[in-house]
Design a protein around this motif. Structure first.
Motif, PDB file in Angstrom:
ATOM      1  N   LEU A 192       0.559  -6.376  21.123  1.00  0.00           N
ATOM      2  CA  LEU A 192       1.444  -5.830  20.103  1.00  0.00           C
ATOM      3  C   LEU A 192       0.780  -6.001  18.739  1.00  0.00           C
ATOM      4  CD1 LEU A 192       4.920  -7.189  21.282  1.00  0.00           C
ATOM      5  CD2 LEU A 192       3.755  -5.066  21.932  1.00  0.00           C
ATOM      6  N   HIS A 194       1.095  -5.953  14.691  1.00  0.00           N
ATOM      7  CA  HIS A 194       2.128  -6.184  13.678  1.00  0.00           C
ATOM      8  C   HIS A 194       1.564  -5.875  12.288  1.00  0.00           C
ATOM      9  CE1 HIS A 194       4.436  -8.702  16.661  1.00  0.00           C
ATOM     10  NE2 HIS A 194       3.202  -8.898  17.106  1.00  0.00           N
ATOM     11  N   ASP A 195       2.455  -5.575  11.339  1.00  0.00           N
ATOM     12  CA  ASP A 195       2.043  -5.455   9.937  1.00  0.00           C
ATOM     13  C   ASP A 195       3.068  -6.140   9.043  1.00  0.00           C
ATOM     14  OD1 ASP A 195       3.895  -3.360   8.488  1.00  0.00           O
ATOM     15  OD2 ASP A 195       3.487  -2.519  10.468  1.00  0.00           O
ATOM     16  N   ASP A 196       2.625  -6.504   7.849  1.00  0.00           N
ATOM     17  CA  ASP A 196       3.468  -7.290   6.945  1.00  0.00           C
ATOM     18  C   ASP A 196       4.640  -6.506   6.373  1.00  0.00           C
ATOM     19  OD1 ASP A 196       2.152  -9.650   7.230  1.00  0.00           O
ATOM     20  OD2 ASP A 196       0.847  -9.400   5.473  1.00  0.00           O
ATOM     21  N   ALA A 199       7.921  -7.818   7.721  1.00  0.00           N
ATOM     22  CA  ALA A 199       8.139  -9.268   7.767  1.00  0.00           C
ATOM     23  C   ALA A 199       9.307  -9.691   6.871  1.00  0.00           C
ATOM     24  CB  ALA A 199       6.870  -9.995   7.333  1.00  0.00           C
ATOM     25  N   ASP A 206      11.200  -4.677  13.229  1.00  0.00           N
ATOM     26  CA  ASP A 206       9.945  -5.265  13.690  1.00  0.00           C
ATOM     27  C   ASP A 206       9.959  -5.205  15.217  1.00  0.00           C
ATOM     28  OD1 ASP A 206      11.799  -7.173  14.388  1.00  0.00           O
ATOM     29  OD2 ASP A 206      11.001  -8.731  13.063  1.00  0.00           O
ATOM     30  N   TRP A 207       8.943  -5.802  15.852  1.00  0.00           N
ATOM     31  CA  TRP A 207       8.875  -5.720  17.307  1.00  0.00           C
ATOM     32  C   TRP A 207      10.081  -6.385  17.979  1.00  0.00           C
ATOM     33  CZ3 TRP A 207       6.858  -2.470  20.320  1.00  0.00           C
ATOM     34  CH2 TRP A 207       5.628  -1.872  20.053  1.00  0.00           C
ATOM     35  N   SER A 208      10.555  -7.474  17.414  1.00  0.00           N
ATOM     36  CA  SER A 208      11.701  -8.154  18.011  1.00  0.00           C
ATOM     37  C   SER A 208      12.921  -7.241  18.023  1.00  0.00           C
ATOM     38  CB  SER A 208      12.003  -9.432  17.230  1.00  0.00           C
ATOM     39  OG  SER A 208      13.122 -10.103  17.767  1.00  0.00           O
ATOM     40  N   SER A 222       6.301 -11.958  19.613  1.00  0.00           N
ATOM     41  CA  SER A 222       5.449 -12.644  18.628  1.00  0.00           C
ATOM     42  C   SER A 222       3.961 -12.501  18.937  1.00  0.00           C
ATOM     43  CB  SER A 222       5.813 -14.128  18.569  1.00  0.00           C
ATOM     44  OG  SER A 222       5.526 -14.769  19.812  1.00  0.00           O
ATOM     45  N   VAL A 226      -1.542  -9.820  13.221  1.00  0.00           N
ATOM     46  CA  VAL A 226      -0.743  -9.326  12.096  1.00  0.00           C
ATOM     47  C   VAL A 226      -1.692  -8.774  11.044  1.00  0.00           C
ATOM     48  CG1 VAL A 226       0.947  -9.899  10.320  1.00  0.00           C
ATOM     49  CG2 VAL A 226       1.041 -11.050  12.545  1.00  0.00           C
ATOM     50  N   ALA A 233      -2.820  -1.683  10.751  1.00  0.00           N
ATOM     51  CA  ALA A 233      -2.214  -1.781  12.086  1.00  0.00           C
ATOM     52  C   ALA A 233      -2.310  -0.447  12.816  1.00  0.00           C
ATOM     53  CB  ALA A 233      -0.756  -2.220  11.963  1.00  0.00           C
ATOM     54  N   ALA A 244       1.268  -0.256  18.218  1.00  0.00           N
ATOM     55  CA  ALA A 244       1.828  -0.550  16.904  1.00  0.00           C
ATOM     56  C   ALA A 244       3.183   0.114  16.762  1.00  0.00           C
ATOM     57  CB  ALA A 244       0.890  -0.064  15.803  1.00  0.00           C
TER      58      ALA A 244
END
Length: 300
Positions: A192, A194-196, A199, A206-208, A222, A226, A233, A244
């Motif tokens: 996975l 991630h990008d800021d 955040a 986000d992914w979650s 997680s 990142v 990303a 992504a």
């Protein structure tokens, strides 16, 4: 009306520098004078106004309430004056400074900018990247494009595009027999990315959040590297390094060209959007209006 003596411009400049630095010594270094000269000019301005602008301590100074109000106004006024002088000495061709985030510049604006140049060949566009608040008064920015929640104070902000979120990856990932990517649950076998940008921002998926909406909360959200920007990303996804979460406007061209694919849904709404932001001095300016009109047309 009681006549007033000519405005002490040197004293105003000295005060503005001292207020910005909160130091007579630092202001003196910027103005190439002595600290005593700065202090003298500030006292001259205080006598002219008939009120204290600083509270003076043993080794420090702080602004009074009146000083804070005057400093805020002077900062904008001197910025506008410097910008006016720059424009007066600039080449006669009209120029427009556009500020935007790196990701938007690379994946949406730059590939389309030749359309604007074709329509407005006499207007020179200078593109600068950054995501900090645009300095319309002192930075020479005419138009800013920002990714955020809106509600920007002291400027005109117009929603340009929504930014729904969904997974994207390189087509090659679908061809891996050992690690199929047929549904959200298969993400457990893939990296996975991630990008800021997501955040800790309320309402920005986000992914979650995406895995929860997709019915696959058991996948570890997680995992994976990142990146400091959406652009990085996304480029990692293009290179086949993982999956992504793409913002629709920023992945549209890569999806069209087959560099990325959307393996599955869902597509989540985003509290952040892309905004056209202009300062008070840009209102009614023909070049600014022309560029904003073109942005709207391109976004349709």
């Amino acid at each position: 009306m009681k006549p007033r003596h000519p405005v002490p411009l040197n004293a105003l400049r000295a005060f503005e520098a001292a207020a910005r630095c909160l130091s007579f010594q630092a202001a003196a270094a910027q103005l190439f004078v002595t600290p005593a000269a700065v202090s003298h000019q500030v006292k001259h301005l205080e006598a002219y106004l008939g009120l204290p602008l600083f509270h003076r301590g043993h080794r420090s100074i702080t602004l009074s309430a009146e000083g804070q109000a005057l400093a805020a106004s002077l900062s904008e006024l001197f910025g506008q004056l410097e910008l006016a002088l720059d424009r007066a000495t600039a080449p006669s061709a009209a120029q427009l400074c556009v500020s935007t985030m790196e990701s938007f510049a690379a994946k949406w604006l730059a590939p389309r900018l030749h359309h604007f140049h074709r329509e407005h060949p006499d207007l020179k566009v200078r593109l600068v990247t950054g995501n900090e608040p645009a300095d319309f008064a002192r930075g020479g920015v005419d138009v800013a494009i920002r990714y955020g929640p809106g509600g920007y104070a002291g400027v005109r902000a117009e929603r340009l595009m929504e930014a729904p979120v969904f997974p994207v990856c390189a087509p090659a990932l679908l061809g891996e027999a050992r690690r199929p990517l047929l549904g959200p649950e298969d993400l457990a076998q893939h990296t996975l990315l991630h990008d800021d940008s997501a955040a800790g921002r309320p309402g920005v998926p986000d992914w979650s959040a995406w895995l929860q909406a997709a019915g696959s909360p058991g996948v570890d959200a997680s995992r994976g590297p990142v990146f400091s920007s959406i652009y990085l990303a996304q480029e990692a996804a293009v290179a086949g390094h993982g999956v992504a979460l793409g913002l629709a406007p920023l992945v549209a061209q890569d999806l069209q060209r087959g560099r990325l694919i959307k393996p599955f849904g869902p597509e989540l709404p985003n509290a952040y959007a892309f905004w056209i932001v202009t300062g008070p001095q840009g209102c009614g300016k023909p070049a600014v209006e022309a560029f904003c009109r073109w942005l709207r047309e391109e976004a349709c």
